[in-house]
Write a protein that holds these residues in place. Sequence first.
Motif, mmCIF file in Angstrom:
data_model
loop_
_atom_site.group_PDB
_atom_site.id
_atom_site.type_symbol
_atom_site.label_atom_id
_atom_site.label_comp_id
_atom_site.label_asym_id
_atom_site.label_seq_id
_atom_site.Cartn_x
_atom_site.Cartn_y
_atom_site.Cartn_z
ATOM 1 N N MET A 24 0.847 -1.186 0.000
ATOM 2 C CA MET A 24 0.000 0.000 0.000
ATOM 3 C C MET A 24 0.891 1.247 0.000
ATOM 4 N N PRO A 25 0.496 2.337 -0.664
ATOM 5 C CA PRO A 25 -0.835 2.559 -1.235
ATOM 6 C C PRO A 25 -0.985 2.121 -2.680
ATOM 7 N N GLY A 27 -1.363 -0.836 -3.979
ATOM 8 C CA GLY A 27 -2.329 -1.921 -4.159
ATOM 9 C C GLY A 27 -1.765 -3.123 -4.899
ATOM 10 N N THR A 237 -9.212 7.944 -1.733
ATOM 11 C CA THR A 237 -7.873 7.664 -2.253
ATOM 12 C C THR A 237 -6.887 8.779 -1.945
ATOM 13 N N ILE A 262 -6.010 3.859 3.112
ATOM 14 C CA ILE A 262 -6.063 2.876 2.039
ATOM 15 C C ILE A 262 -5.428 1.553 2.470
ATOM 16 N N GLU A 266 -9.021 -0.700 0.147
ATOM 17 C CA GLU A 266 -8.998 0.209 -1.002
ATOM 18 C C GLU A 266 -10.345 0.878 -1.224
ATOM 19 N N ASP A 267 -11.431 0.115 -1.043
ATOM 20 C CA ASP A 267 -12.744 0.706 -1.262
ATOM 21 C C ASP A 267 -13.417 0.985 0.074
ATOM 22 N N THR A 401 -14.110 5.309 -6.184
ATOM 23 C CA THR A 401 -14.449 3.956 -5.748
ATOM 24 C C THR A 401 -15.944 3.835 -5.486
ATOM 25 N N PRO A 422 -12.999 -0.065 -7.065
ATOM 26 C CA PRO A 422 -11.712 0.598 -7.322
ATOM 27 C C PRO A 422 -11.083 0.283 -8.673
ATOM 28 N N ALA A 427 -7.052 -0.844 -9.123
ATOM 29 C CA ALA A 427 -7.223 -2.052 -8.330
ATOM 30 C C ALA A 427 -8.101 -3.035 -9.109
ATOM 31 N N ARG A 434 -2.111 3.094 -9.539
ATOM 32 C CA ARG A 434 -2.584 4.476 -9.496
ATOM 33 C C ARG A 434 -1.692 5.361 -10.357
#
Length: 690
Positions: A24-25, A27, A237, A262, A266-267, A401, A422, A427, A434
């Motif tokens: 993270m972040p 993912g 995010t 996050i 993530e969501d 998201t 996401p 994701a 990202r």
Amino acid sequence: MRIEGESEINMTEASAKEPLVLFMPSGKRGRFPVGTPVLEAARKLGVYVESVCGGRATCGRCQIEVQEGNFAKHKIVSSLDHISEKGPKEERYEKVRGLPEGRRLSCSALILGDLVVDVPQDTVINAQVVRKAATDRVIERNAAVQLCYVEVDEPDMHKPLGDLDRLKVMLEKDWGWKDLLIAPHLIPQVQSILRKGSWGVTAAIHRDMDSSRPFIVGLWPGLKNEAYGVACDIGSTTIAMHLVSLLSGRIVASSGTSNPQIRFGEDLMSRVSYVMMNPDGREAMTKAVREAVNGLIGKVCAEGEVDRHDILDMVFVANPIMHHLFLGIDPTELGQAPFALAVSGALQYWAHELDIDVNRGARLYTLPCIAGHVGADAAGATLAEGPYRQDRMMLLVDVGTNAEIVLGNRQRVVAASSPTGPAFEGAEISSGQRAAPGAIERVRIDPVTLEPKFRVIGVDKWSDEEGFAEGAEKVGITGICGSAIIEVVAEMYLTGLISEDGVVDGTMAERSPRILQNGRTFSYLLHDGEPRITVTQNDIRAIQLAKSALYAGIKLLMEKQGVDHVDTIRFAGAFGSFIDPKYAMVLGLIPDCDLNEVKAVGNAAGTGALMALLNRDHRREIEREVSRIEKIETALEPHFQQLFVNAMAMPNKVDPFPELAKVVTLPERKVLSDEGGGEGGGRRRRRNRE
């Protein structure tokens, strides 16, 4: 090493037992043998972790943090027991230079079990590009804070009025302020401040509503001629912030950072799940976001050369779950029907009550939330774009998201949310990431050769242009971000690589070696390098599900309004700023509309917060309008499912796109089986353009 999301056909029994590591972040995640250094795992996944000393544990730049807890969405239980203890090199570094509590050096730490690893943003030079910029609009100033200089009479034994009371007398005499209250922390300081200023002082008066009593929130000896405010948008995010002069209205500095929550999910729903499954989950996420806000305040103040204790007013917007977590409210009720908000109206706090390190007298205002999943950020965007001020039908959509949708004009405004997930942020996409240097952000596919060309963040040229390779060597080609995910799927549809139902056509392998077989399905090879970047059948399905949820929500609101088209569309949010409207329409993300009327408006939620900060009349305006907006709960609408099914096709199974057809040649309908039409291809029929 095996990256999660790739075909598992040839996965060995041993690899199935290898620990799963989630970074993270970014993912990004993958499985690695026990004993693999965390830094090595990060590099294999394309996660940027800086190291100057080459893994000798001397530079200290490769710091990471291991997150503990049950991360249900990822099926990971992460623990400090799943990472090796500190070895001699790491202990020597810690003794000589020190390591912040909870930090490890990833070059020395070895993977022993499943892990969620956080790469702290203060160690990242090449961090995520946070694209929430300031606005250039002119906002009429009527701030809640006013600075007032007065000269107070000295004490007189024959007039035994207290120093504070004489200060209030002069504020009423010179400035007309009546019935003043004072922030309690200032009372013990009044006498020393008056004497230090030789009885000349500057008071900061805060009054939001005309019906409320004004407060003295700040007091300084002598003349003080500047005060500042903060407008902040807490997204799931990213967090974006403007530092503003309350006197001139000038934006002094703007910046953004990743939302540290996050790492808990993530969501939004995975964060609610984390709260439900971990006793201290709410407190951990509240602390994380407040620390990030404080860090961002320090960043904008440093950039603007401003003392953070000169900040006297703050306005915040956020989606409902971020809103609740920032305020320290349990969001559990938002995770299940009827999605009840703890509070929906606008709120006022002393900033220090929320552990925000600014002037102790600073006030903090949050815009109202519209509904259970249409938050204060949507209210901010609505204030900024003003569909209720329009004669034409305006669609305002914030793609995140959880997509928030507002549709209306001055007669009527309706709003809803739609759980897009996401996928648009990288994701759930096999090569997704990202928006950061090295991410593919634009894609074009030649309709004849089926060869791609693309743009990468951090490189000015397209991949088929001279000089691209040199630029890409510096930043790498690490994955594909949201704007390019939309474009590549739309381009695959326009070139016939996928059918209207989103199935990759395996027969196209005869025309291009970029069509790869993965068992019963096919994928498209976008970049043959390290890492190898492909668009898989599962990737396309994830995008279809996300875009269908959004389109079905929009269509539902159109039906509620009794309209079959919209006059103008506004994309809000950081991600919306980088979506190409044409490709969004080809994909079927938004309804048909004159492309000249489809515009990105950047961080409209942050602009709304800025408007409310600089002009308290805007606070009353949005409070009034939110009370009039009709809220539609998509989950309770029986027609939503059929709209969703129709929206799975590109652009749509039943809705015509005449405006789009004026600028894009849509392909003939091609319906394939899920196996990609490997035997004889698919049935074809001409698209009805009516």
